[in-house]
Scaffold this motif. Structure first.
Motif, PDB file in Angstrom:
ATOM      1  N   VAL A 125       0.844  -1.203   0.000  1.00 10.27           N
ATOM      2  CA  VAL A 125       0.000   0.000   0.000  1.00 10.27           C
ATOM      3  C   VAL A 125       0.876   1.248   0.000  1.00 10.27           C
ATOM      4  CG1 VAL A 125      -1.671   1.341   1.334  1.00 10.27           C
ATOM      5  CG2 VAL A 125      -1.963  -1.137   1.103  1.00 10.27           C
ATOM      6  N   LEU A 126       1.889   1.251   0.846  1.00 11.47           N
ATOM      7  CA  LEU A 126       2.808   2.390   0.898  1.00 11.47           C
ATOM      8  C   LEU A 126       3.596   2.525  -0.409  1.00 11.47           C
ATOM      9  CD1 LEU A 126       4.195   2.010   4.547  1.00 11.47           C
ATOM     10  CD2 LEU A 126       2.483   3.636   3.715  1.00 11.47           C
ATOM     11  N   ARG A 127       3.873   1.411  -1.061  1.00  4.08           N
ATOM     12  CA  ARG A 127       4.590   1.458  -2.339  1.00  4.08           C
ATOM     13  C   ARG A 127       3.765   2.214  -3.377  1.00  4.08           C
ATOM     14  NH1 ARG A 127       8.836  -1.301  -4.308  1.00  4.08           N
ATOM     15  NH2 ARG A 127       9.725  -0.497  -2.374  1.00  4.08           N
ATOM     16  N   GLY A 128       2.453   2.092  -3.301  1.00  5.91           N
ATOM     17  CA  GLY A 128       1.596   2.845  -4.205  1.00  5.91           C
ATOM     18  C   GLY A 128       1.786   4.348  -4.025  1.00  5.91           C
ATOM     19  N   PHE A 129       1.909   4.797  -2.784  1.00  5.77           N
ATOM     20  CA  PHE A 129       2.177   6.211  -2.522  1.00  5.77           C
ATOM     21  C   PHE A 129       3.561   6.607  -3.016  1.00  5.77           C
ATOM     22  CE2 PHE A 129      -1.141   5.350   0.667  1.00  5.77           C
ATOM     23  CZ  PHE A 129      -1.997   6.424   0.421  1.00  5.77           C
ATOM     24  N   GLU A 130       4.501   5.680  -2.954  1.00  8.15           N
ATOM     25  CA  GLU A 130       5.840   5.968  -3.465  1.00  8.15           C
ATOM     26  C   GLU A 130       5.802   6.282  -4.960  1.00  8.15           C
ATOM     27  OE1 GLU A 130       9.517   3.916  -2.026  1.00  8.15           O
ATOM     28  OE2 GLU A 130       8.043   2.461  -1.302  1.00  8.15           O
TER      29      GLU A 130
END
Length: 214
Positions: free
Chosen positions: A127-132
């Protein structure tokens, strides 16, 4: 003629009375660590994929030496999400190691617990990778800088997704069964691969997020 032939055969044929037969039915059908074929397969996979990461990093710095400015017509990626993801990854090494130890003790209950924690950590990371990706401040098709940054992040994400699928399958098998003993080896080797996912991210994180700032 027949008698001479039989004598020759008796001389060349090994003495069957001296042949020792070993009963290996009681030996284990699987093992942990370097005694396992799976361990060598995982090591070979990490070697190949590590080489690919190394080539991608060299490509980044090669392009940088030929660019008039770096990053090219873009701001450096935001540090927030990449740094938070790095913290999540490093923290996930603890339940990963606990799952590995449980598997090597054939403790199915503990293995279920810690594999579930690992699976949740992987979901949080993705999920955080999507924000990255959303805060790289450049598209993959904008210029060479954008292409190589997206390539680095995309390569690592591919490995992350691969390990997520493997972890999810093993976790389901731990809960539902039937669960063969050799699956404990799979859990152990899955933990080793996760170490590769974590440790390979650290230099990539430095290249993506800190190299443009120097």
């Amino acid at each position: 003629m027949s008698t001479a032939s039989n004598l020759r055969n008796a001389q060349t044929r090994p003495d069957e009375a001296n042949v020792t037969e070993l009963d290996v039915r009681g030996l284990p059908t699987f093992a942990f660590g370097h005694r396992s074929v799976m361990w060598w397969s995982t090591a070979g996979l990490m070697l190949i994929e590590g080489t690919v990461f190394g080539i991608a990093v060299m490509m980044y710095f090669y392009l940088r030496t030929h660019a008039p400015a770096w990053p090219m017509a873009a701001s450096a990626p935001e540090l927030r999400w990449g740094t938070l993801n790095t913290v999540v990854l490093l923290a996930s090494m603890l339940p990963n190691q606990l799952a590995k130890r449980a598997a090597e003790r054939f403790d199915r209950g503990r293995a279920k617990l810690w594999m579930t924690v690992c699976l949740i950590a992987t979901i949080v990371f993705m999920v955080l990778r999507g924000f990255e990706f959303a805060t790289l401040n450049v598209n993959w098709y904008t210029n060479a800088y954008g292409s190589v940054v997206w390539l680095l992040l995309g390569l690592h994400t591919t490995h992350l997704v691969t390990d997520f699928i493997d972890t999810a399958v093993l976790t389901v098998l731990l809960f539902t069964g039937p669960f063969e003993g050799k699956r404990f080896v799979d859990v152990s080797e899955n933990a080793v691969y996760w170490y590769f996912v974590v440790l390979s991210w650290l230099p990539i994180y430095g290249v993506i997020y800190w190299a443009p700032r120097f």
